[in-house]
Design a protein around this motif. Structure first.
Motif, short mmCIF file in Angstrom:
data_model
loop_
_atom_site.label_atom_id
_atom_site.label_comp_id
_atom_site.label_asym_id
_atom_site.label_seq_id
_atom_site.Cartn_x
_atom_site.Cartn_y
_atom_site.Cartn_z
N GLU A 56 10.74 7.19 -9.64
CA GLU A 56 10.30 8.03 -10.75
C GLU A 56 11.10 9.32 -10.85
O GLU A 56 11.28 9.88 -11.93
CB GLU A 56 8.81 8.35 -10.62
N HIS A 105 5.73 -14.03 1.72
CA HIS A 105 5.07 -13.00 2.53
C HIS A 105 4.09 -13.65 3.52
O HIS A 105 3.88 -13.16 4.62
CB HIS A 105 4.30 -12.02 1.65
N CYS A 144 2.97 -6.46 -3.14
CA CYS A 144 2.17 -7.66 -2.90
C CYS A 144 1.87 -7.80 -1.41
O CYS A 144 0.78 -8.22 -1.02
CB CYS A 144 2.91 -8.90 -3.38
N SER A 184 11.71 -3.44 -3.26
CA SER A 184 11.70 -2.39 -4.27
C SER A 184 11.19 -1.08 -3.67
O SER A 184 11.68 0.00 -4.01
CB SER A 184 10.82 -2.81 -5.45
N THR A 185 10.22 -1.19 -2.77
CA THR A 185 9.70 0.01 -2.12
C THR A 185 10.77 0.65 -1.24
O THR A 185 10.89 1.87 -1.14
CB THR A 185 8.45 -0.33 -1.30
N ASN A 233 11.67 -10.20 -1.56
CA ASN A 233 11.38 -11.37 -2.40
C ASN A 233 12.17 -11.33 -3.70
O ASN A 233 11.83 -11.97 -4.68
CB ASN A 233 9.87 -11.49 -2.66
N ALA A 271 7.32 -7.53 -7.27
CA ALA A 271 6.36 -8.57 -7.64
C ALA A 271 5.01 -8.02 -8.09
O ALA A 271 4.47 -8.46 -9.10
CB ALA A 271 6.17 -9.54 -6.48
N MET A 272 4.50 -7.07 -7.35
CA MET A 272 3.12 -6.61 -7.60
C MET A 272 2.91 -6.17 -9.04
O MET A 272 1.85 -6.39 -9.61
CB MET A 272 2.79 -5.45 -6.65
#
Ligand SMILES: Cc1ncc(C[n+]2csc(CCOP(=O)(O)OP(=O)(O)O)c2C)c(N)n1
Lengths: 537, 198
Positions: free
Chosen positions: A58, A357, A382, A425-426, A452, A456-457
């Motif tokens: 962000e 996962h 996720c 991504s995190t 992954n 995804a989440m």
């Protein structure tokens, strides 16, 4: 006029497109994701060649929006409420520099925490930065207010914060669109006296920002269509902020309440309208979808007894509002509550069947069984569902990136083994800097990146870096080549994967294990797309 | 006219598609619509629901107040019960009977059925079987929409054009299959209404 059925989030996107933005900068996060996705899929974006790709986080998103504004063009930034914590440094300081092309920051809050770690109220950030805050109550209003917010931003030369909450972001209603404005031309001017925030410039700019505050309040008053009085004749009044207006009007209609309602959709609070409400009414119920920010202001230290709201228990202190809650607080006689069913049990979300996962956690759990300390630090995505049964595999999830840094701190304290799991991504959002700390301190840490190939989440957006690029990043940050291992989280690789995890956890230094297998949802979506393409050919 | 509908099920069952079809149909009838959706965490196999309000007048709140839902349309029986406190005294449940058991403590079906029957005359549909007849269990959601159609304030024709509009981009075959599923649900429901009247 053609009506489009738009989610609140999409109405913001449509408004921004029609206001002539040249780019959207965002990082996904529920309930804000659909703002950017709508723009990405729009024919306008393709036609105009706008910037629409996801940012790494962000902060990078908001800074890029500010840069586009510096160059004279309009930019929309979008994020969820906790994302603004990450972007806060840039956002607060952009109020000091001011903007050129219009900048609107659309932030989606999540009261009741449907998909979030907290229910923080972004209006605080607006007050903190001393910029106009817009909080519309309907989809049509969101659309129109977004366009107005760009005007406001350009006329005040300030960023404007547009706040929406889950119920508005994720509910659909008909919206009519106006004609599209053209984009601003490229127009960058040297203005180091504004944009170089060294103390002498910053002090002058800050004085300027303070000087604008009276204007902001005036703009919230008479001329804003977002703030208005719906007068009644009874002794009760409602100060209805944002979406609470809908519940107040619904309660008024359903229970035939003779109340005055002051609709608030633009801040700072217009003082004369609020005074008018208090002059009309003996008691005022302050209704805010979020923190009781303005209730606290109005009560002051000496607790005005004519004010009711979240702070005196008239409304619950936490969570979303509803028509029922407002009606009850206004003294309406509600019908006896309908009976629920006693046999219903919770249905928590879970990792998909076949998700990689699952295989990672299966292997990790087996390996961790061998240690007295089972602590696994983790993060948001996720894979956080690994905290639930049947895995109970992870034991922390605080804020994006904290998996690595918390594990590092615990390792510094002497905790062994120090293991963490973080998504791709995190990791690129906020994990890389923490990994650099661990490299520099030679921390005895095992960092597992659950890659992954997607975010995804939040619905499968592109990740900033996956696959071999993650290897390159870790290598570049200084992790030893031999200590970057790759595993394929599949059932048939269980033994192998356990062996790799064991080796790296046993190693008394920093290791990274890349657990790489594509999200099954993303894979299925790709296949469907390929299928429908060939069918259309 | 105002109708409050709760659409419920488990993440992945196509709840949003049901809502989308009703939305499109209502829009073509010139009605006002307000519809909430669930995105994010719960979509991973959790409980999902959509509040749908249609009216010929202005709608202020997108959320349905407890005790005022005219219809609960559910693609899973336990999920129908989850929102029972929203049902109005004269309200009706239309639910699929096939259970999705992905958590601990799932009650036996007989208990669920008994609770459903307490609500007056629920329509219980073996949606999976009808969907299979239509060509794919994925169309269970459209079977359930069909089964609910007799109670909706929108006519069959508009609902079917909603289906065509929503599934159109996926090709003719998918559209035809979903229309078929819708009609199978509708026929079942009409039959069961007649039986209760007899
Ligand atoms: C600061 C911040 N921004 C955004 C989010 C929303 N968010 C939660 S999980 C997630 C995606 C994580 O993706 P990844 O790490 O790749 O894990 P995956 O879901 O793919 O397993 C996002 C964007 C958040 N919680 N906090």
């Amino acid at each position: 006029m053609k009506k489009h059925l738009l989610l609140g989030a999409e109405a913001v996107a449509a408004g921004a497109l029609d206001a002539g933005i040249s780019g959207v900068y965002a990082y996904p996060g529920t309930p804000s994701t659909e703002i950017t996705e709508y723009i990405q899929k729009s024919p306008e974006a393709a036609g105009r060649g706008m910037h629409t790709t996801w940012s790494a986080n962000e902060k990078t998103a908001f800074e890029a929006a500010l840069g586009m504004s510096y160059a004279g063009k309009r930019a929309l930034a979008a994020m969820k409420h906790v994302g603004l914590n990450v972007a806060a440094d840039a956002f607060i300081n952009s109020a000091i520099t001011g903007v050129n092309g219009g900048v609107v920051l659309a932030v989606a809050d999540d009261p009741s925490m449907h998909s979030s770690q907290n229910e923080q109220d972004s209006r605080f950030y607006g007050r903190f930065a001393m910029v106009p805050v817009i909080e519309p109550a309907s989809q049509q209003e969101l659309y129109e207010a977004t366009i107005r917010a760009f005007d406001l931003s350009e006329s005040l030369q300030l960023p404007v914060l547009l706040r929406l909450t889950t119920r508005l972001a994720h509910s659909r209603a008909g919206v009519t669109r106006a004609t599209t404005r053209s984009e601003n031309p490229l127009h960058a001017e040297y203005a180091p006296e504004r944009f170089v925030l060294m103390p002498q410039n910053a002090r002058r700019q800050y004085e300027g920002l303070l000087g604008k505050q009276k204007t902001l309040e005036r703009l919230s008053g008479g001329s804003s269509p977002l703030n208005r009085m719906i007068p009644g004749t009874g002794p009760l009044g409602v100060l209805a902020c944002g979406i609470a207006f809908n519940y107040a009007m619904e309660a008024k209609k359903t229970f035939d309440l003779d109340i005055s309602v002051l609709k608030i959709g633009q801040y700072p609070l217009p003082r004369h309208l609020v005074e008018d409400l208090f002059a009309r009414c003996e008691t005022v119920l302050v209704t805010e979808e979020g923190y009781p920010i303005h209730e606290e202001l109005l009560r002051g230290w000496f607790d005005d007894k004519n004010i009711r709201g979240r702070l005196d228990g008239a409304l619950p202190r936490t969570g979303e509002l509803s028509t029922g809650l407002l009606a009850e607080a206004l003294g309406a006689k509600l019908p006896a509550p309908a009976q629920g069913s006693g046999i219903v049990v919770n249905r928590p979300p879970e990792l998909c069947r076949g998700c990689g996962h699952r295989d990672l956690f299966e292997a990790l759990n087996r390996v961790m069984e061998g240690f007295d300390n089972h602590h696994v630090f983790s993060d948001i995505g996720c894979y956080t569902l690994g905290a639930l049964p049947p895995y109970h595999a992870i034991h922390t999830c605080v804020d994006m990136g904290a998996a690595i840094t918390m594990a590092k701190g615990a390792a510094d304290a002497g905790l062994r083994p120090a293991v963490c799991v973080i998504g791709d991504s995190t990791f690129t959002h906020s994990g890389m800097t923490g990994l650099l700390d661990a490299v520099n301190d030679r921390s005895p840490l095992t960092v597992i990146i659950a890659d992954n190939d997607t975010t995804a989440m939040t619905g499968g957006q592109d990740s900033a870096a996956t696959g071999s690029r993650l290897y390159d990043i870790c290598r570049g940050l200084g992790v030893e080549e031999s200590r970057i291992r790759t595993i394929l989280p599949l059932k048939q690789h269980l033994e192998e994967n356990m062996a790799v995890l064991r080796q790296e956890i046993a190693y008394d230094g920093l290791s990274v294990v890349l657990a790489q297998r594509e999200c099954i949802e993303t894979a299925a979506r790709k296949k469907r797309r390929a299928g429908s393409k060939s069918a259309n050919q | 006219m105002q109708q409050n509908i709760i659409v419920s099920g488990v993440g992945g069952q196509g709840i949003l598609s049901i809502a989308a079809v009703i939305d499109l149909a209502a829009l073509h009838c010139g009605l006002t619509i307000h519809q909430t959706e669930v995105h994010g965490m719960s979509q991973r196999g959790g409980a999902v629901q959509s509040h749908l309000r249609i009216s010929d007048a202005e709608i202020h709140s997108g959320l349905i107040t407890e005790g005022t839902a005219d219809i609960i349309l559910s693609v899973e029986p336990l999920e129908a019960l989850r929102y029972l406190h929203f049902l109005s005294p004269g309200g009706r449940i239309v639910t699929a009977t096939e259970t999705v058991v992905n958590m601990a403590g799932y009650p036996p079906f007989e208990l669920i059925e008994a609770e459903l029957l307490r609500t007056g005359s629920p329509v219980l549909v073996d949606a999976a079987a009808l969907a299979r007849e239509a060509g794919s269990t994925k169309t269970s959601n459209m079977v359930m929409l069909g089964a609910t159609a007799p109670f909706l304030a929108i006519d069959q024709e508009h609902l079917e054009s909603g289906i065509m509009e929503l599934f159109g981009p996926k090709g003719e075959k998918i559209v035809a299959m979903n229309i078929d599923a819708f009609r199978k649900g509708l026929a079942f429901s009409q039959q069961s209404i007649q039986q209760t009247v007899l």
